[in-house]
Motif scaffolding. Structure first.
Motif, PDB file in Angstrom:
ATOM      1  N   ILE A  88       0.865  -1.176   0.000  1.00  0.00           N
ATOM      2  CA  ILE A  88       0.000   0.000   0.000  1.00  0.00           C
ATOM      3  C   ILE A  88       0.903   1.227   0.000  1.00  0.00           C
ATOM      4  O   ILE A  88       1.690   1.423   0.924  1.00  0.00           O
ATOM      5  CB  ILE A  88      -0.917   0.040   1.244  1.00  0.00           C
ATOM      6  N   VAL A  89       0.787   2.048  -1.026  1.00  0.00           N
ATOM      7  CA  VAL A  89       1.562   3.283  -1.109  1.00  0.00           C
ATOM      8  C   VAL A  89       0.619   4.431  -0.790  1.00  0.00           C
ATOM      9  O   VAL A  89      -0.374   4.650  -1.494  1.00  0.00           O
ATOM     10  CB  VAL A  89       2.168   3.481  -2.520  1.00  0.00           C
ATOM     11  N   HIS A 111      -2.012 -14.951   9.132  1.00  0.00           N
ATOM     12  CA  HIS A 111      -0.675 -15.458   8.820  1.00  0.00           C
ATOM     13  C   HIS A 111      -0.662 -16.986   8.751  1.00  0.00           C
ATOM     14  O   HIS A 111       0.056 -17.572   7.951  1.00  0.00           O
ATOM     15  CB  HIS A 111       0.344 -14.943   9.833  1.00  0.00           C
ATOM     16  N   LYS A 112      -1.459 -17.621   9.565  1.00  0.00           N
ATOM     17  CA  LYS A 112      -1.539 -19.075   9.582  1.00  0.00           C
ATOM     18  C   LYS A 112      -2.072 -19.618   8.253  1.00  0.00           C
ATOM     19  O   LYS A 112      -1.645 -20.656   7.781  1.00  0.00           O
ATOM     20  CB  LYS A 112      -2.432 -19.530  10.735  1.00  0.00           C
ATOM     21  N   PRO A 140      -1.650 -13.111   1.684  1.00  0.00           N
ATOM     22  CA  PRO A 140      -0.540 -12.221   1.314  1.00  0.00           C
ATOM     23  C   PRO A 140      -0.089 -11.318   2.463  1.00  0.00           C
ATOM     24  O   PRO A 140      -0.887 -10.891   3.289  1.00  0.00           O
ATOM     25  CB  PRO A 140      -1.114 -11.381   0.171  1.00  0.00           C
ATOM     26  N   LYS A 141       1.223 -11.057   2.450  1.00  0.00           N
ATOM     27  CA  LYS A 141       1.773 -10.091   3.404  1.00  0.00           C
ATOM     28  C   LYS A 141       1.299  -8.706   2.975  1.00  0.00           C
ATOM     29  O   LYS A 141       1.244  -8.418   1.777  1.00  0.00           O
ATOM     30  CB  LYS A 141       3.304 -10.115   3.386  1.00  0.00           C
ATOM     31  N   ILE A 142       0.982  -7.874   3.931  1.00  0.00           N
ATOM     32  CA  ILE A 142       0.597  -6.498   3.625  1.00  0.00           C
ATOM     33  C   ILE A 142       1.692  -5.586   4.171  1.00  0.00           C
ATOM     34  O   ILE A 142       2.036  -5.651   5.349  1.00  0.00           O
ATOM     35  CB  ILE A 142      -0.768  -6.132   4.233  1.00  0.00           C
ATOM     36  N   ARG A 143       2.231  -4.775   3.293  1.00  0.00           N
ATOM     37  CA  ARG A 143       3.285  -3.832   3.678  1.00  0.00           C
ATOM     38  C   ARG A 143       2.828  -2.429   3.281  1.00  0.00           C
ATOM     39  O   ARG A 143       2.066  -2.252   2.338  1.00  0.00           O
ATOM     40  CB  ARG A 143       4.606  -4.158   2.976  1.00  0.00           C
ATOM     41  N   TYR A 144       3.344  -1.435   3.990  1.00  0.00           N
ATOM     42  CA  TYR A 144       2.997  -0.045   3.715  1.00  0.00           C
ATOM     43  C   TYR A 144       4.247   0.738   3.332  1.00  0.00           C
ATOM     44  O   TYR A 144       5.229   0.746   4.067  1.00  0.00           O
ATOM     45  CB  TYR A 144       2.339   0.597   4.951  1.00  0.00           C
ATOM     46  N   ALA A 145       4.192   1.367   2.166  1.00  0.00           N
ATOM     47  CA  ALA A 145       5.253   2.279   1.735  1.00  0.00           C
ATOM     48  C   ALA A 145       4.716   3.677   2.023  1.00  0.00           C
ATOM     49  O   ALA A 145       4.060   4.289   1.190  1.00  0.00           O
ATOM     50  CB  ALA A 145       5.557   2.088   0.258  1.00  0.00           C
ATOM     51  N   VAL A 152       3.408  -9.748  -6.594  1.00  0.00           N
ATOM     52  CA  VAL A 152       3.301  -8.579  -5.717  1.00  0.00           C
ATOM     53  C   VAL A 152       2.342  -7.596  -6.365  1.00  0.00           C
ATOM     54  O   VAL A 152       2.451  -7.303  -7.551  1.00  0.00           O
ATOM     55  CB  VAL A 152       4.688  -7.902  -5.515  1.00  0.00           C
ATOM     56  N   ILE A 153       1.395  -7.114  -5.572  1.00  0.00           N
ATOM     57  CA  ILE A 153       0.472  -6.090  -6.053  1.00  0.00           C
ATOM     58  C   ILE A 153       0.793  -4.790  -5.315  1.00  0.00           C
ATOM     59  O   ILE A 153       0.959  -4.789  -4.097  1.00  0.00           O
ATOM     60  CB  ILE A 153      -1.008  -6.485  -5.792  1.00  0.00           C
TER      61      ILE A 153
END
Length: 143
Positions: free
Chosen positions: A76-77, A100-101, A105-110, A135-136
């Motif tokens: 997420i940008v 997570h179990k 997908p992992k969610i990351r923030y830019a 990766v989206i």
């Protein structure tokens, strides 16, 4: 119960005449809000979005298309409210342990210009892409 609000502008640098002029300009907009009569051109149509069935269906279809890609990571940008609104929804609807179990997908923030954080995120993406993972990247801006 009716709560009346009043404002004291005696210490304001805004002249009473300016307040009256602005009030006259705002009254038609307030009326539109009350009757939910919005169009994309007036900038208020976002208030009607929860009731926009066509938009809801469009979002559901897009979500279906993106889920079909089976992403391993979603980035997420966005900064400020663009990030915080998304994070609030994420925290409200996702049970982190179960999430997570189940291998979702992992969610990351830019959400920063911090070079160390961006370097770490870039490396994580590069590793996932090298492993053939999807990766989206979603850019969010309220403007």
């Amino acid at each position: 119960m009716v709560i009346k609000t009043s404002f004291d502008f005696t210490q304001s640098r805004v002249l009473k005449k300016e307040i009256k002029t602005l009030s006259r300009k705002l009254l038609p907009e307030i009326s539109k809000i009350k009757i939910k009569n919005f169009s994309p051109r007036d900038g208020l149509n976002c208030l009607n979005q929860p009731f926009d069935i066509a938009l809801i269906e469009e979002v559901k279809e897009l979500a279906h298309v993106k889920k079909a890609l089976h992403p391993d990571m979603i980035i997420i940008v966005g900064i400020g409210g663009s990030k915080l609104g998304t994070l609030a929804v994420e925290k409200a609807v996702i049970d982190e342990y179960k999430y997570h179990k189940e291998g979702l997908p992992k969610i990351r923030y830019a959400d920063t210009i911090d070079s160390n954080m961006m370097h770490s995120l870039t490396k994580e993406v590069e590793i996932d892409l090298a492993k053939g993972k999807n990766v989206i990247i979603i850019a969010i801006s309220k403007s």
